[in-house]
Motif scaffolding. Structure first.
Motif, PDB file in Angstrom:
ATOM      1  N   ARG A  90       0.836  -1.206   0.000  1.00 53.43           N
ATOM      2  CA  ARG A  90       0.000   0.000   0.000  1.00 53.43           C
ATOM      3  C   ARG A  90       0.876   1.265   0.000  1.00 53.43           C
ATOM      4  O   ARG A  90       0.617   2.217  -0.725  1.00 53.43           O
ATOM      5  CB  ARG A  90      -0.929  -0.003   1.207  1.00 53.43           C
ATOM      6  CG  ARG A  90      -1.895   1.176   1.246  1.00 53.43           C
ATOM      7  CD  ARG A  90      -2.935   1.019   2.329  1.00 53.43           C
ATOM      8  NE  ARG A  90      -3.729  -0.184   2.252  1.00 53.43           N
ATOM      9  CZ  ARG A  90      -4.743  -0.389   1.387  1.00 53.43           C
ATOM     10  NH1 ARG A  90      -5.047   0.541   0.527  1.00 53.43           N
ATOM     11  NH2 ARG A  90      -5.411  -1.503   1.410  1.00 53.43           N
ATOM     12  N   ALA A 150       2.453   1.696  -3.393  1.00 52.92           N
ATOM     13  CA  ALA A 150       1.461   2.235  -4.329  1.00 52.92           C
ATOM     14  C   ALA A 150       1.282   3.739  -4.125  1.00 52.92           C
ATOM     15  O   ALA A 150       1.174   4.500  -5.089  1.00 52.92           O
ATOM     16  CB  ALA A 150       0.130   1.509  -4.164  1.00 52.92           C
ATOM     17  N   ARG A 151       1.270   4.174  -2.876  1.00 49.75           N
ATOM     18  CA  ARG A 151       1.147   5.602  -2.580  1.00 49.75           C
ATOM     19  C   ARG A 151       2.325   6.374  -3.142  1.00 49.75           C
ATOM     20  O   ARG A 151       2.165   7.446  -3.726  1.00 49.75           O
ATOM     21  CB  ARG A 151       1.047   5.818  -1.071  1.00 49.75           C
ATOM     22  CG  ARG A 151       0.757   7.272  -0.671  1.00 49.75           C
ATOM     23  CD  ARG A 151       0.988   7.522   0.810  1.00 49.75           C
ATOM     24  NE  ARG A 151       2.378   7.399   1.211  1.00 49.75           N
ATOM     25  CZ  ARG A 151       3.348   8.283   0.938  1.00 49.75           C
ATOM     26  NH1 ARG A 151       3.086   9.353   0.235  1.00 49.75           N
ATOM     27  NH2 ARG A 151       4.582   8.090   1.357  1.00 49.75           N
ATOM     28  N   GLN A 162       1.952   6.679  -6.811  1.00 51.59           N
ATOM     29  CA  GLN A 162       0.634   7.219  -7.145  1.00 51.59           C
ATOM     30  C   GLN A 162      -0.126   6.316  -8.115  1.00 51.59           C
ATOM     31  O   GLN A 162      -0.618   6.749  -9.151  1.00 51.59           O
ATOM     32  CB  GLN A 162       0.757   8.640  -7.695  1.00 51.59           C
ATOM     33  CG  GLN A 162       1.391   9.583  -6.708  1.00 51.59           C
ATOM     34  CD  GLN A 162       1.583  10.981  -7.238  1.00 51.59           C
ATOM     35  OE1 GLN A 162       1.522  11.221  -8.433  1.00 51.59           O
ATOM     36  NE2 GLN A 162       1.814  11.918  -6.335  1.00 51.59           N
ATOM     37  N   ARG A 163      -0.204   5.026  -7.722  1.00 53.96           N
ATOM     38  CA  ARG A 163      -0.925   4.028  -8.519  1.00 53.96           C
ATOM     39  C   ARG A 163      -1.847   3.243  -7.603  1.00 53.96           C
ATOM     40  O   ARG A 163      -1.705   3.280  -6.377  1.00 53.96           O
ATOM     41  CB  ARG A 163       0.059   3.070  -9.203  1.00 53.96           C
ATOM     42  CG  ARG A 163       0.891   3.741 -10.271  1.00 53.96           C
ATOM     43  CD  ARG A 163       1.882   2.789 -10.923  1.00 53.96           C
ATOM     44  NE  ARG A 163       1.284   1.534 -11.308  1.00 53.96           N
ATOM     45  CZ  ARG A 163       1.949   0.374 -11.348  1.00 53.96           C
ATOM     46  NH1 ARG A 163       3.234   0.321 -11.028  1.00 53.96           N
ATOM     47  NH2 ARG A 163       1.352  -0.737 -11.707  1.00 53.96           N
ATOM     48  N   ASP A 164      -2.759   2.484  -8.210  1.00 49.19           N
ATOM     49  CA  ASP A 164      -3.674   1.675  -7.401  1.00 49.19           C
ATOM     50  C   ASP A 164      -2.941   0.456  -6.833  1.00 49.19           C
ATOM     51  O   ASP A 164      -1.979  -0.042  -7.417  1.00 49.19           O
ATOM     52  CB  ASP A 164      -4.894   1.242  -8.223  1.00 49.19           C
ATOM     53  CG  ASP A 164      -4.523   0.290  -9.344  1.00 49.19           C
ATOM     54  OD1 ASP A 164      -4.796  -0.915  -9.206  1.00 49.19           O
ATOM     55  OD2 ASP A 164      -3.937   0.754 -10.352  1.00 49.19           O
ATOM     56  N   VAL A 165      -3.408   0.008  -5.688  1.00 51.48           N
ATOM     57  CA  VAL A 165      -2.756  -1.085  -4.962  1.00 51.48           C
ATOM     58  C   VAL A 165      -2.769  -2.376  -5.780  1.00 51.48           C
ATOM     59  O   VAL A 165      -1.780  -3.113  -5.802  1.00 51.48           O
ATOM     60  CB  VAL A 165      -3.434  -1.307  -3.580  1.00 51.48           C
ATOM     61  CG1 VAL A 165      -2.859  -2.516  -2.879  1.00 51.48           C
ATOM     62  CG2 VAL A 165      -3.265  -0.065  -2.712  1.00 51.48           C
ATOM     63  N   LYS A 166      -3.853  -2.646  -6.477  1.00 47.60           N
ATOM     64  CA  LYS A 166      -3.968  -3.888  -7.254  1.00 47.60           C
ATOM     65  C   LYS A 166      -2.892  -3.952  -8.347  1.00 47.60           C
ATOM     66  O   LYS A 166      -2.243  -4.980  -8.530  1.00 47.60           O
ATOM     67  CB  LYS A 166      -5.353  -3.997  -7.871  1.00 47.60           C
ATOM     68  CG  LYS A 166      -5.586  -5.284  -8.607  1.00 47.60           C
ATOM     69  CD  LYS A 166      -7.002  -5.370  -9.143  1.00 47.60           C
ATOM     70  CE  LYS A 166      -7.190  -6.656  -9.934  1.00 47.60           C
ATOM     71  NZ  LYS A 166      -8.518  -6.729 -10.521  1.00 47.60           N
TER      72      LYS A 166
END
Length: 115
Positions: free
Chosen positions: A65, A68-69, A72-76
């Protein structure tokens, strides 16, 4: 500086080097990860995965997580990339389940021959 070298070489060359290391008992001074073809190298090391590695370089262990932060992308999507990078040996998973890029630098090395 702890550097990993990504290189393109035939699997036979990698096995030859492994046998030499095994027989001599002397490990190489730097970490090396080999890919059979340049296409495979670029498939594993896509632009988004490269960006992820840059964000994790020197960061120590982080959660997916948090990774991803940072990019700046989605966790999946990051989870999918992390899985590929773990399989390639570029990332490690810690005992607590976090991920870690254990190197301070990446060197990419391959030779393009004339056809």
């Amino acid at each position: 500086m702890k550097t990993v070298t990504l290189e393109v070489r035939a699997p036979e060359e990698g096995m030859k080097e492994f046998v030499q290391t095994w027989v001599s008992g002397k490990a190489q001074r730097s970490a090396r990860i080999g890919f059979a073809t340049p296409e495979l190298l670029w498939k594993v090391l896509s632009a988004k995965r490269w960006e992820l590695l840059k964000a994790l370089c020197g960061a120590g262990p982080v959660s997916i997580r948090e990774a991803a932060r940072r990019v700046q992308r989605d966790v999946k999507g990051v989870h999918s990339d992390v899985t590929a990078l773990l399989s390639a040996g570029l990332l490690n998973r810690t005992e607590t389940g976090n991920i870690e890029f254990p190197y301070e630098a990446i060197k990419v090395e391959f030779l393009l021959h004339a056809a």
